[in-house]
Design a protein around this motif. Structure first.
Motif, PDB file in Angstrom:
ATOM      1  N   ASP A 196      92.806  40.091 -20.732  1.00  0.00           N
ATOM      2  CA  ASP A 196      93.007  41.131 -21.741  1.00  0.00           C
ATOM      3  C   ASP A 196      91.985  40.971 -22.862  1.00  0.00           C
ATOM      4  O   ASP A 196      92.100  41.569 -23.915  1.00  0.00           O
ATOM      5  N   GLY A 197      90.979  40.142 -22.650  1.00  0.00           N
ATOM      6  CA  GLY A 197      89.952  39.889 -23.654  1.00  0.00           C
ATOM      7  C   GLY A 197      90.240  38.671 -24.513  1.00  0.00           C
ATOM      8  O   GLY A 197      89.337  38.108 -25.109  1.00  0.00           O
ATOM      9  N   ARG A 198      91.504  38.264 -24.559  1.00  0.00           N
ATOM     10  CA  ARG A 198      91.892  37.061 -25.308  1.00  0.00           C
ATOM     11  C   ARG A 198      92.376  35.981 -24.360  1.00  0.00           C
ATOM     12  O   ARG A 198      92.057  34.818 -24.516  1.00  0.00           O
ATOM     13  N   ILE A 236      86.359  44.086  -2.951  1.00  0.00           N
ATOM     14  CA  ILE A 236      86.947  45.162  -3.754  1.00  0.00           C
ATOM     15  C   ILE A 236      88.197  45.703  -3.075  1.00  0.00           C
ATOM     16  O   ILE A 236      89.220  45.919  -3.723  1.00  0.00           O
ATOM     17  N   VAL A 237      88.133  45.909  -1.764  1.00  0.00           N
ATOM     18  CA  VAL A 237      89.302  46.385  -1.018  1.00  0.00           C
ATOM     19  C   VAL A 237      90.453  45.397  -1.179  1.00  0.00           C
ATOM     20  O   VAL A 237      91.599  45.791  -1.441  1.00  0.00           O
ATOM     21  N   GLU A 238      90.174  44.108  -1.056  1.00  0.00           N
ATOM     22  CA  GLU A 238      91.205  43.071  -1.226  1.00  0.00           C
ATOM     23  C   GLU A 238      91.776  43.100  -2.645  1.00  0.00           C
ATOM     24  O   GLU A 238      92.989  42.994  -2.836  1.00  0.00           O
ATOM     25  N   ALA A 239      90.906  43.245  -3.633  1.00  0.00           N
ATOM     26  CA  ALA A 239      91.346  43.256  -5.027  1.00  0.00           C
ATOM     27  C   ALA A 239      92.246  44.460  -5.307  1.00  0.00           C
ATOM     28  O   ALA A 239      93.287  44.322  -5.956  1.00  0.00           O
ATOM     29  N   LEU A 240      91.853  45.625  -4.821  1.00  0.00           N
ATOM     30  CA  LEU A 240      92.649  46.826  -5.055  1.00  0.00           C
ATOM     31  C   LEU A 240      93.999  46.749  -4.345  1.00  0.00           C
ATOM     32  O   LEU A 240      95.010  47.210  -4.874  1.00  0.00           O
ATOM     33  N   GLU A 241      94.032  46.130  -3.179  1.00  0.00           N
ATOM     34  CA  GLU A 241      95.301  45.923  -2.478  1.00  0.00           C
ATOM     35  C   GLU A 241      96.198  44.980  -3.292  1.00  0.00           C
ATOM     36  O   GLU A 241      97.398  45.210  -3.424  1.00  0.00           O
ATOM     37  N   LYS A 295     102.406  42.637 -18.031  1.00  0.00           N
ATOM     38  CA  LYS A 295     101.188  42.197 -18.710  1.00  0.00           C
ATOM     39  C   LYS A 295     100.883  43.014 -19.960  1.00  0.00           C
ATOM     40  O   LYS A 295     100.195  42.554 -20.838  1.00  0.00           O
ATOM     41  N   GLY A 296     101.349  44.241 -20.025  1.00  0.00           N
ATOM     42  CA  GLY A 296     101.032  45.090 -21.159  1.00  0.00           C
ATOM     43  C   GLY A 296      99.718  45.825 -20.947  1.00  0.00           C
ATOM     44  O   GLY A 296      99.164  45.845 -19.855  1.00  0.00           O
ATOM     45  N   ASP A 297      99.231  46.435 -22.027  1.00  0.00           N
ATOM     46  CA  ASP A 297      98.009  47.244 -21.959  1.00  0.00           C
ATOM     47  C   ASP A 297      96.754  46.386 -22.070  1.00  0.00           C
ATOM     48  O   ASP A 297      96.799  45.227 -22.457  1.00  0.00           O
ATOM     49  N   ASN A 298      95.644  47.006 -21.735  1.00  0.00           N
ATOM     50  CA  ASN A 298      94.306  46.432 -21.926  1.00  0.00           C
ATOM     51  C   ASN A 298      93.937  45.316 -20.966  1.00  0.00           C
ATOM     52  O   ASN A 298      92.958  44.606 -21.196  1.00  0.00           O
ATOM     53  N   TRP A 299      94.677  45.118 -19.907  1.00  0.00           N
ATOM     54  CA  TRP A 299      94.327  44.084 -18.941  1.00  0.00           C
ATOM     55  C   TRP A 299      93.304  44.625 -17.952  1.00  0.00           C
ATOM     56  O   TRP A 299      93.308  45.803 -17.615  1.00  0.00           O
ATOM     57  N   LYS A 300      92.424  43.750 -17.519  1.00  0.00           N
ATOM     58  CA  LYS A 300      91.396  44.096 -16.538  1.00  0.00           C
ATOM     59  C   LYS A 300      91.395  43.071 -15.415  1.00  0.00           C
ATOM     60  O   LYS A 300      91.721  41.906 -15.632  1.00  0.00           O
ATOM     61  N   LEU A 301      91.020  43.528 -14.237  1.00  0.00           N
ATOM     62  CA  LEU A 301      90.808  42.648 -13.097  1.00  0.00           C
ATOM     63  C   LEU A 301      89.310  42.432 -12.984  1.00  0.00           C
ATOM     64  O   LEU A 301      88.540  43.405 -12.931  1.00  0.00           O
ATOM     65  N   GLU A 324      81.100  33.360  -5.997  1.00  0.00           N
ATOM     66  CA  GLU A 324      81.201  31.897  -5.955  1.00  0.00           C
ATOM     67  C   GLU A 324      80.343  31.208  -6.999  1.00  0.00           C
ATOM     68  O   GLU A 324      80.536  30.034  -7.310  1.00  0.00           O
ATOM     69  N   ASN A 325      79.393  31.935  -7.594  1.00  0.00           N
ATOM     70  CA  ASN A 325      78.553  31.372  -8.655  1.00  0.00           C
ATOM     71  C   ASN A 325      79.151  31.597 -10.040  1.00  0.00           C
ATOM     72  O   ASN A 325      78.578  31.177 -11.032  1.00  0.00           O
ATOM     73  N   GLY A 326      80.292  32.300 -10.089  1.00  0.00           N
ATOM     74  CA  GLY A 326      80.941  32.579 -11.354  1.00  0.00           C
ATOM     75  C   GLY A 326      80.461  33.862 -12.015  1.00  0.00           C
ATOM     76  O   GLY A 326      80.902  34.196 -13.111  1.00  0.00           O
ATOM     77  N   SER A 327      79.564  34.587 -11.358  1.00  0.00           N
ATOM     78  CA  SER A 327      79.040  35.834 -11.922  1.00  0.00           C
ATOM     79  C   SER A 327      80.035  36.968 -11.727  1.00  0.00           C
ATOM     80  O   SER A 327      80.613  37.123 -10.653  1.00  0.00           O
ATOM     81  N   THR A 328      80.226  37.759 -12.778  1.00  0.00           N
ATOM     82  CA  THR A 328      81.087  38.934 -12.681  1.00  0.00           C
ATOM     83  C   THR A 328      80.396  39.975 -11.828  1.00  0.00           C
ATOM     84  O   THR A 328      79.253  40.350 -12.077  1.00  0.00           O
ATOM     85  N   ARG A 329      81.096  40.436 -10.802  1.00  0.00           N
ATOM     86  CA  ARG A 329      80.524  41.421  -9.894  1.00  0.00           C
ATOM     87  C   ARG A 329      81.094  42.819 -10.102  1.00  0.00           C
ATOM     88  O   ARG A 329      80.430  43.809  -9.879  1.00  0.00           O
ATOM     89  N   ARG A 330      82.355  42.906 -10.544  1.00  0.00           N
ATOM     90  CA  ARG A 330      82.994  44.208 -10.764  1.00  0.00           C
ATOM     91  C   ARG A 330      84.204  43.996 -11.665  1.00  0.00           C
ATOM     92  O   ARG A 330      84.845  42.948 -11.599  1.00  0.00           O
ATOM     93  N   THR A 331      84.524  44.999 -12.461  1.00  0.00           N
ATOM     94  CA  THR A 331      85.686  44.952 -13.335  1.00  0.00           C
ATOM     95  C   THR A 331      86.462  46.256 -13.196  1.00  0.00           C
ATOM     96  O   THR A 331      85.855  47.329 -13.143  1.00  0.00           O
ATOM     97  N   PHE A 332      87.792  46.142 -13.114  1.00  0.00           N
ATOM     98  CA  PHE A 332      88.668  47.308 -12.997  1.00  0.00           C
ATOM     99  C   PHE A 332      89.722  47.232 -14.080  1.00  0.00           C
ATOM    100  O   PHE A 332      90.281  46.174 -14.335  1.00  0.00           O
ATOM    101  N   SER A 333      90.032  48.379 -14.682  1.00  0.00           N
ATOM    102  CA  SER A 333      91.183  48.452 -15.586  1.00  0.00           C
ATOM    103  C   SER A 333      92.445  48.335 -14.754  1.00  0.00           C
ATOM    104  O   SER A 333      92.524  48.889 -13.669  1.00  0.00           O
ATOM    105  N   VAL A 334      93.402  47.595 -15.269  1.00  0.00           N
ATOM    106  CA  VAL A 334      94.655  47.408 -14.562  1.00  0.00           C
ATOM    107  C   VAL A 334      95.614  48.466 -15.032  1.00  0.00           C
ATOM    108  O   VAL A 334      96.308  49.070 -14.317  1.00  0.00           O
TER     109      VAL A 334
END
Length: 71
Positions: free
Chosen positions: A11-13, A31-36, A50-56, A61-71
């Motif tokens: 949630d940013g915090r 992405i398909v696995e994450a959305l499921e 969880k409330g508002d403002n949460w993101k997936l 494997e290198n720790g790099s962010t590849r995609r972000t989705f609003s929950v």
């Protein structure tokens, strides 16, 4: 080549880190696995807690962010 992807919730915090991850052939499969997973969490009511403002966040494997989705 199979790679490991991790699905974190934030949630940013507060961030709930996925320490296990999933194996996927590529980002699209991850992405398909994450959305499921999100669909299952919504169905169980877990997301509502969880409330508002949460993101997936999908990390590789290198720790790099590849995609972000609003929950």
């Amino acid at each position: 080549m199979v790679r490991r992807f991790y699905f974190d919730l934030t949630d940013g915090r507060t961030t709930l880190f996925d320490t296990e991850g999933v194996l996927a052939a590529d980002l699209n499969e991850a992405i398909v696995e994450a959305l499921e997973g999100l669909r299952e969490m919504r169905a169980s009511g877990e997301i509502d807690e969880k409330g508002d403002n949460w993101k997936l966040v999908i990390r590789d494997e290198n720790g790099s962010t590849r995609r972000t989705f609003s929950v």
